[in-house]
Enzyme design. Structure first.
Site, PDB file in Angstrom:
ATOM      1  N   LYS A  22     -39.172   1.264 -93.052  1.00  0.00           N
ATOM      2  CA  LYS A  22     -40.337   0.419 -93.380  1.00  0.00           C
ATOM      3  C   LYS A  22     -40.589   0.387 -94.886  1.00  0.00           C
ATOM      4  CE  LYS A  22     -44.503   1.511 -91.530  1.00  0.00           C
ATOM      5  NZ  LYS A  22     -45.590   1.615 -92.528  1.00  0.00           N
ATOM      6  N   ARG A  27     -40.219  -3.010 -99.906  1.00  0.00           N
ATOM      7  CA  ARG A  27     -39.797  -3.090-101.306  1.00  0.00           C
ATOM      8  C   ARG A  27     -38.687  -4.129-101.489  1.00  0.00           C
ATOM      9  NH1 ARG A  27     -42.222   1.584-100.248  1.00  0.00           N
ATOM     10  NH2 ARG A  27     -43.081   2.901-101.880  1.00  0.00           N
ATOM     11  N   ARG A 123     -59.726   1.713 -94.914  1.00  0.00           N
ATOM     12  CA  ARG A 123     -58.931   2.644 -95.730  1.00  0.00           C
ATOM     13  C   ARG A 123     -59.243   2.502 -97.224  1.00  0.00           C
ATOM     14  NH1 ARG A 123     -52.850   2.511 -93.798  1.00  0.00           N
ATOM     15  NH2 ARG A 123     -52.809   4.370 -95.109  1.00  0.00           N
ATOM     16  N   ASP A 320     -45.741  11.171 -92.832  1.00  0.00           N
ATOM     17  CA  ASP A 320     -45.976  10.330 -91.646  1.00  0.00           C
ATOM     18  C   ASP A 320     -45.502  10.983 -90.344  1.00  0.00           C
ATOM     19  OD1 ASP A 320     -47.069   8.302 -93.186  1.00  0.00           O
ATOM     20  OD2 ASP A 320     -45.143   7.318 -93.508  1.00  0.00           O
ATOM     21  N   ARG A 351     -55.589  11.077 -88.715  1.00  0.00           N
ATOM     22  CA  ARG A 351     -54.555  11.614 -87.819  1.00  0.00           C
ATOM     23  C   ARG A 351     -54.774  13.077 -87.447  1.00  0.00           C
ATOM     24  NH1 ARG A 351     -49.399   8.256 -90.390  1.00  0.00           N
ATOM     25  NH2 ARG A 351     -49.782   6.393 -89.130  1.00  0.00           N
ATOM     26  N   ARG A 398     -48.432   5.390 -84.993  1.00  0.00           N
ATOM     27  CA  ARG A 398     -47.780   6.710 -84.881  1.00  0.00           C
ATOM     28  C   ARG A 398     -48.497   7.623 -83.876  1.00  0.00           C
ATOM     29  NH1 ARG A 398     -43.747   5.875 -88.305  1.00  0.00           N
ATOM     30  NH2 ARG A 398     -44.273   4.868 -90.271  1.00  0.00           N
TER      31      ARG A 398
HETATM   32  C1  S3P Z   1     -45.474   4.775 -98.087  1.00  0.00           C
HETATM   33  C2  S3P Z   1     -46.103   5.880 -98.608  1.00  0.00           C
HETATM   34  C3  S3P Z   1     -46.932   6.804 -97.818  1.00  0.00           C
HETATM   35  C4  S3P Z   1     -46.700   6.639 -96.310  1.00  0.00           C
HETATM   36  C5  S3P Z   1     -46.634   5.192 -95.908  1.00  0.00           C
HETATM   37  C6  S3P Z   1     -45.552   4.448 -96.656  1.00  0.00           C
HETATM   38  C7  S3P Z   1     -44.689   3.914 -98.987  1.00  0.00           C
HETATM   39  O1  S3P Z   1     -48.291   6.539 -98.093  1.00  0.00           O
HETATM   40  O2  S3P Z   1     -47.710   7.288 -95.584  1.00  0.00           O
HETATM   41  O3  S3P Z   1     -46.386   5.091 -94.516  1.00  0.00           O
HETATM   42  O4  S3P Z   1     -43.917   3.068 -98.488  1.00  0.00           O
HETATM   43  O5  S3P Z   1     -44.837   4.054-100.212  1.00  0.00           O
HETATM   44  P1  S3P Z   1     -49.047   7.235 -99.337  1.00  0.00           P
HETATM   45  O6  S3P Z   1     -48.402   6.800-100.567  1.00  0.00           O
HETATM   46  O7  S3P Z   1     -50.462   6.741 -99.227  1.00  0.00           O
HETATM   47  O8  S3P Z   1     -48.930   8.706 -99.066  1.00  0.00           O
END
Ligand code: S3P
Length: 439
Positions: A22, A27, A123, A320, A351, A398
């Site tokens: 993901k 990106r 959030r 995660d 969570r 999740r």
């Molecule tokens: C992610 C960073 C993480 C992760 C999210 C994906 C990313 O979040 O929990 O599922 O793709 O940069 P945080 O940067 O808030 O920790």
């Protein structure tokens, strides 16, 4: 709200492939959408979160098409040439889309409004609003720094040096992406290393990035204004999705499963380390490189797990994966203690609290602390199951998948109130569970 009861499973067998990563998929679409020329992406995760990123990049001027064989072709708009969207950018459930996209837009002279679902709208966005405001962007957010939020980008933006107050790859990436179209050098200081897909992939797309160390902290510098050149990206399988199967095969007796093509970037692979510390039998096969990321097939066989104290230093590399690790702990012999998990409280759901309630409903002995859970395992005995309760997932994919895995090792089954959120990150999850348990 489609509810579903996950019941005791026969051994998990065979070979399966989880969808693309993901983080890397988001990106790839964003960076290709900023490169001048044609990029091709294979293995892209076609989950709702990533589709939200694709839709937003189209609204900002990138041409994005999917061909029938699943290859995505992107003709980018160019750094500095994103166009003002006519409608609000709907980020759905996706924090990554929102925060990275805010970074992209902060250094473009356009205005955009971000909206999302009930989970995303609760959030915290101040973690990106703060540094991006220092760079010159302005924001009108809802109470407490939440969505809906209007962003007015700055052109030109001002380069900054920003030391991350929370270990967050999303915040790091937002600042670096704003730096792409900012004259001068934008720097991010990372006291604790987080996933580095942005750095790896931006370098591939031709950005000028320097990564160094100062006083034991990682420093990433990006030179703006950058020109990105197109490239082809092959997205490896998502270790966060694979984790559900690593745990499922570890806790369902007689399982022997191969999960193919899993990204094992060290900033993401903490779950494999911790499961092995608990006694899991996970073998790496066919180690190779895909899309600039280390990849292997993982063979996992059922094993008797032992409770451990999880080192908080490993948290960023498996942030995660804690919900499903809690499920592994519930089946282990003895007690598992986790700490340093404050960030879990601001994910798609809280969570820590939500998993404490879900595991309790399934008959597990759990204690909740401010920054983690203590879980008393059954020593391999199946969990009781939720008999007269339902697990509440709070729009969190999740939680739904972790409790699905718990159901596979339960006596009376685990009823999950809503499986729809699974489609945000893992649209083939239900099919793969079915496939692995019917061999
Ligand atoms: C992610 C960073 C993480 C992760 C999210 C994906 C990313 O979040 O929990 O599922 O793709 O940069 P945080 O940067 O808030 O920790």
């Amino acid at each position: 709200m489609p509810s579903h009861t996950f019941t005791s499973s026969p051994p998990l067998k065979g070979r399966l492939r989880v969808p693309g990563d993901k983080s890397i998929s988001h990106r790839a679409l964003m960076f290709a959408g900023l490169a001048v020329g044609r990029s091709r992406i294979t293995g892209l995760l076609e989950g709702e979160d990533v589709l939200a990123t694709a839709a937003a990049m189209r609204q900002l001027g990138a041409q994005i098409e999917r061909s029938e064989d699943g290859t995505w072709t992107v003709h980018g708009a160019g750094v500095g040439s994103l166009v003002e969207p006519h409608a609000a950018l709907d980020m759905g459930n996706s924090g990554t889309s929102t925060r990275l996209m805010m970074g992209l837009l902060a250094s473009h002279g356009i205005t955009a409004t971000f909206v999302g679902d009930a989970s995303l709208s609760g959030r915290p966005m101040n973690r990106v609003i703060d540094p991006l405001s220092q760079m010159g962007a302005s924001f009108e957010a809802s109470a407490g720094g939440t969505l809906p939020c209007m962003l007015r980008g700055a052109s030109p933006a001002v380069p900054i040096t920003y030391r991350l107050p929370v270990a967050s790859a999303q915040v790091k990436s937002a600042v670096l992406l704003a730096g792409l179209n900012t004259p001068g050098i934008t720097r991010v200081v990372e006291p604790v290393a987080t996933r580095d897909h942005t750095e790896r992939m931006l370098t591939g797309f031709g950005a000028n990035l320097e990564i160094g160390e100062e006083n034991g902290e990682r420093v990433i510098a990006i030179h703006g204004e950058a020109d990105l050149k197109p490239m082809d990206v092959d997205v490896p399988g998502d270790p966060s999705s694979a984790a559900f199967f690593l745990v499922a095969a570890s806790i369902v007796p007689d399982s022997d499963l191969v999960v193919e093509n899993i990204g094992l970037n060290p900033t993401r692979a903490g779950i494999v380390t911790v499961l092995r510390q608990m006694g899991a039998d996970i073998e790496e096969q066919n180690r190779r490189e895909v899309g600039g990321e280390p990849v292997a097939d993982l063979r996992v066989r059922h094993a008797a797990l032992e409770g451990i104290e999880v080192d908080p230093a490993i948290v960023p590399s498996m942030v995660d994966e804690f919900p499903v690790l809690f499920v592994a702990a519930a089946l282990a012999q003895g007690t598992t203690r986790t700490s340093g998990l404050d960030e879990l409280r601001v994910k798609e759901s809280d969570r820590i609290a939500v998993m404490a309630a879900a595991l309790t409903a399934a008959g597990v002995r759990v204690e909740e602390h401010e920054d983690g859970l203590t879980i008393h395992g059954t020593g391999g005995e199946p969990l009781r199951g939720t008999s007269n309760a339902r697990v509440k997932t709070h729009l969190d994919h999740r939680i739904a998948m972790s409790m699905a895995v718990a159901g596979l090792a339960s006596s009376s089954g685990v009823e999950v109130d809503d499986t729809a959120p699974i489609a945000t990150s893992f649209p083939t999850f239900m099919d793969l569970i079915e496939q692995a348990s019917s061999r």
